[in-house]
Motif scaffolding. Sequence first.
Motif, PDB file in Angstrom:
ATOM      1  N   ILE A  92       9.747   1.522   5.928  1.00  0.00           N
ATOM      2  CA  ILE A  92       8.671   2.131   6.709  1.00  0.00           C
ATOM      3  C   ILE A  92       9.171   2.215   8.140  1.00  0.00           C
ATOM      4  O   ILE A  92       9.588   1.210   8.713  1.00  0.00           O
ATOM      5  N   SER A  93       9.144   3.417   8.713  1.00  0.00           N
ATOM      6  CA  SER A  93       9.662   3.639  10.066  1.00  0.00           C
ATOM      7  C   SER A  93       8.606   4.302  10.939  1.00  0.00           C
ATOM      8  O   SER A  93       7.880   5.191  10.485  1.00  0.00           O
ATOM      9  N   ALA A  94       8.554   3.865  12.190  1.00  0.00           N
ATOM     10  CA  ALA A  94       7.674   4.488  13.191  1.00  0.00           C
ATOM     11  C   ALA A  94       8.093   3.963  14.556  1.00  0.00           C
ATOM     12  O   ALA A  94       8.896   3.031  14.664  1.00  0.00           O
ATOM     13  N   LEU A 119       7.095   7.199   8.723  1.00  0.00           N
ATOM     14  CA  LEU A 119       7.995   7.689   7.673  1.00  0.00           C
ATOM     15  C   LEU A 119       8.181   6.610   6.622  1.00  0.00           C
ATOM     16  O   LEU A 119       8.309   5.430   6.957  1.00  0.00           O
ATOM     17  N   THR A 120       8.197   7.017   5.365  1.00  0.00           N
ATOM     18  CA  THR A 120       8.491   6.079   4.286  1.00  0.00           C
ATOM     19  C   THR A 120       9.651   6.637   3.484  1.00  0.00           C
ATOM     20  O   THR A 120       9.741   7.840   3.258  1.00  0.00           O
ATOM     21  N   GLU A 121      10.526   5.732   3.084  1.00  0.00           N
ATOM     22  CA  GLU A 121      11.665   6.102   2.248  1.00  0.00           C
ATOM     23  C   GLU A 121      11.740   5.114   1.103  1.00  0.00           C
ATOM     24  O   GLU A 121      11.479   3.924   1.289  1.00  0.00           O
ATOM     25  N   GLY A 122      12.110   5.605  -0.046  1.00  0.00           N
ATOM     26  CA  GLY A 122      12.264   4.722  -1.196  1.00  0.00           C
ATOM     27  C   GLY A 122      11.186   4.969  -2.231  1.00  0.00           C
ATOM     28  O   GLY A 122      10.747   6.104  -2.435  1.00  0.00           O
ATOM     29  N   ASP A 123      10.749   3.914  -2.859  1.00  0.00           N
ATOM     30  CA  ASP A 123       9.784   3.952  -3.961  1.00  0.00           C
ATOM     31  C   ASP A 123       8.415   4.396  -3.441  1.00  0.00           C
ATOM     32  O   ASP A 123       7.712   3.631  -2.780  1.00  0.00           O
ATOM     33  N   THR A 124       8.022   5.627  -3.759  1.00  0.00           N
ATOM     34  CA  THR A 124       6.756   6.162  -3.241  1.00  0.00           C
ATOM     35  C   THR A 124       5.551   5.441  -3.832  1.00  0.00           C
ATOM     36  O   THR A 124       4.541   5.260  -3.141  1.00  0.00           O
TER      37      THR A 124
END
Length: 166
Positions: A92-94, A119-124
């Motif tokens: 999780i990025s911000a 922003l999220t990356e990986g397992d939705t």
Amino acid sequence: MPFKLPTQIPQFTLPAPVARIGAKLPQLPPTLALVTGLNLALGRMIPREPLEPLIGKRFAIRVLDAGLTLRFAYSIRGFRPIFDAGKPDLTISAKSRDFIALLAREEDPDTLFFSRRLLTEGDTDLGLLVKNTLDGIEMPRFDPSRFAPGEMLRRLRQRLAPPRGA
């Protein structure tokens, strides 16, 4: 004129040198602060049952404008820092302002996500589970008036005053 705190978190981005320096600093101290806070909230503010699907999952929180990447995992005993740079299940990025706004409940994750500030990356599916769990937490309301200088002095005087009848 009395001091008045803003009712809304101002828009800001930390200067670029902060991120460059932050990325070079040890990430363990802020990660320990995060996992300690999360573990203190477990069972009090964060119910354990909805977190069962998170057992064994690895997470990273990236504070973009601070240059921080906090890596941690969840186990049956709670949250713990992880020390290797292996790929997390969810990142999780911000920017720092947006994370603060989330904690203060000034912004909701959906608004930040759809405006591309979170922003999220990986397992939705994991990301959705984390979001729903966070949405269900009853956070104490932030009362900025408690931090006004006059109010802080009043509380300090109250604590330092001798007990009644002494």
